[in-house]
Design an enzyme around this catalytic site. Structure first.
Site, PDB file in Angstrom:
ATOM      1  N   GLY A   1       7.432   3.190  -0.613  1.00 55.51           N
ATOM      2  CA  GLY A   1       6.592   2.133  -1.165  1.00 55.51           C
ATOM      3  C   GLY A   1       6.970   1.774  -2.587  1.00 55.51           C
TER       4      GLY A   1
ATOM      5  N   THR B   1       0.840  -1.190   0.000  1.00 58.02           N
ATOM      6  CA  THR B   1       0.000   0.000   0.000  1.00 58.02           C
ATOM      7  C   THR B   1       0.878   1.245   0.000  1.00 58.02           C
ATOM      8  OG1 THR B   1      -0.194   0.152   2.425  1.00 58.02           O
ATOM      9  CG2 THR B   1      -1.803  -1.236   1.267  1.00 58.02           C
ATOM     10  N   GLY B   2       0.355   2.300  -0.600  1.00 58.58           N
ATOM     11  CA  GLY B   2       1.117   3.542  -0.681  1.00 58.58           C
ATOM     12  C   GLY B   2       2.403   3.380  -1.464  1.00 58.58           C
TER      13      GLY B   2
ATOM     14  N   SER C   1       7.856   3.551  12.177  1.00 58.97           N
ATOM     15  CA  SER C   1       8.992   4.422  12.454  1.00 58.97           C
ATOM     16  C   SER C   1       9.521   4.152  13.847  1.00 58.97           C
ATOM     17  CB  SER C   1       8.572   5.889  12.334  1.00 58.97           C
ATOM     18  OG  SER C   1       9.513   6.747  12.962  1.00 58.97           O
TER      19      SER C   1
ATOM     20  N   TYR D   1       2.063  11.168  15.356  1.00 60.19           N
ATOM     21  CA  TYR D   1       2.749  10.236  14.457  1.00 60.19           C
ATOM     22  C   TYR D   1       3.455   9.141  15.251  1.00 60.19           C
ATOM     23  CZ  TYR D   1       6.229   8.664  11.019  1.00 60.19           C
ATOM     24  OH  TYR D   1       7.030   7.902  10.186  1.00 60.19           O
TER      25      TYR D   1
END
Length: 266
Positions: free
Chosen positions: A20, A13-14, A143, A156
């Site tokens: 990606g 995805t992405g 991350s 995030y």
């Protein structure tokens, strides 16, 4: 090393740009058929065309994973040419300028929807069939801020902690099924956009005139790690390709930090 990916199909995805895009190119180079996903049809098709022109097998799935209806569309397109064996939940977003006092509760909800729930949506739609077939790979791309949060981008960082938790919980759910679930916890990723952003910061501080001159100073100041540079996309792609392969069958429920030995300078 032969990663034994021939005959496998992978949805990333992405993958119409950034990390990606590098992931699908790496998986295709190892022999996997890939499904390129994005919201922009032209960009998504461009990546798929590149893979095909370089001898790979690629199809496309265009849609917004931020809604159940969009996830239905993406899943249907991904399954159009056959079953999906490998799901890489890479789609996500971040805002390096966000802080505790500047981020609204709605922005917290929005980033959680994209960074976490979008992956849950695709897991619901694709993983049951993997379990039935007795083989599959699910990989969350997150991350290191999930383990080492900073004052900036609190929303995030929270989503990345959730991604690691999701990977571990799913591994327990899939116990003994032949389907593994892991997460990759990335440090800095040198995409063109990130390089431009960091180069601007470096120029403001007088750390040099080129990225080559300022990279080590940017890293030491903003995101210190023991290697002393920002990670390249290909380095992450190599790790993901291994986790996606049959050779990684004894690894599940793990968050693998690929961050150059990132540490909290505070």
């Amino acid at each position: 090393m032969d990663l034994q990916l021939k005959g496998k199909r992978a949805l990333v995805t992405g993958s119409s740009g950034g990390l990606g895009e590098t992931l699908v190119k790496a998986l295709a180079a190892e022999g996997a058929a890939v499904v390129v996903h994005g919201r922009d049809e032209a960009r998504t098709l461009a990546v798929a065309t590149y893979v095909r022109e370089n001898g790979g097998d690629a199809s496309v799935a265009v849609g917004d994973l931020g809604t159940d209806a969009g996830a239905d569309e993406v899943a249907a397109a991904a399954l159009g040419d056959g079953p999906v064996d490998i799901l890489v939940n890479n789609a996500g977003r971040y805002d390096p300028m966000a802080g505790w006092t500047t981020t609204s509760s709605q922005e917290w909800a929005d980033i959680y929807n994209i960074n976490v729930i979008s992956g849950v949506r695709m897991t619901h739609r694709l993983v049951p069939a993997m379990r039935e077939r007795g083989w599959g790979r699910v990989i969350q791309i997150g991350s290191v801020t999930g383990q080492l949060p900073q004052a900036s981008q609190p929303h995030y960082a929270a989503t990345n902690a959730a991604r690691s938790n999701l990977a571990a919980s799913l591994a327990h759910e899939l116990k003994g099924s032949g389907v593994t679930s892991n997460a990759v916890s990335a440090g800095g990723i040198l995409t063109p956009g990130i390089q431009d952003f960091l180069t601007g910061i470096g120029a403001q501080h007088g750390w040099g005139e080129s990225w080559e001159e300022m990279e080590s100073k940017v890293v030491d100041t903003l995101a210190p790690n023991d290697v002393g540079r920002v990670g390249r996309r290909e380095e992450y792609a190599d790790v993901v390709a291994f986790l996606a392969s049959p050779r990684s069958g004894y690894i599940t429920g793990t968050t693998l930090r690929v961050d150059g030995g990132w540490y909290d300078a505070a």
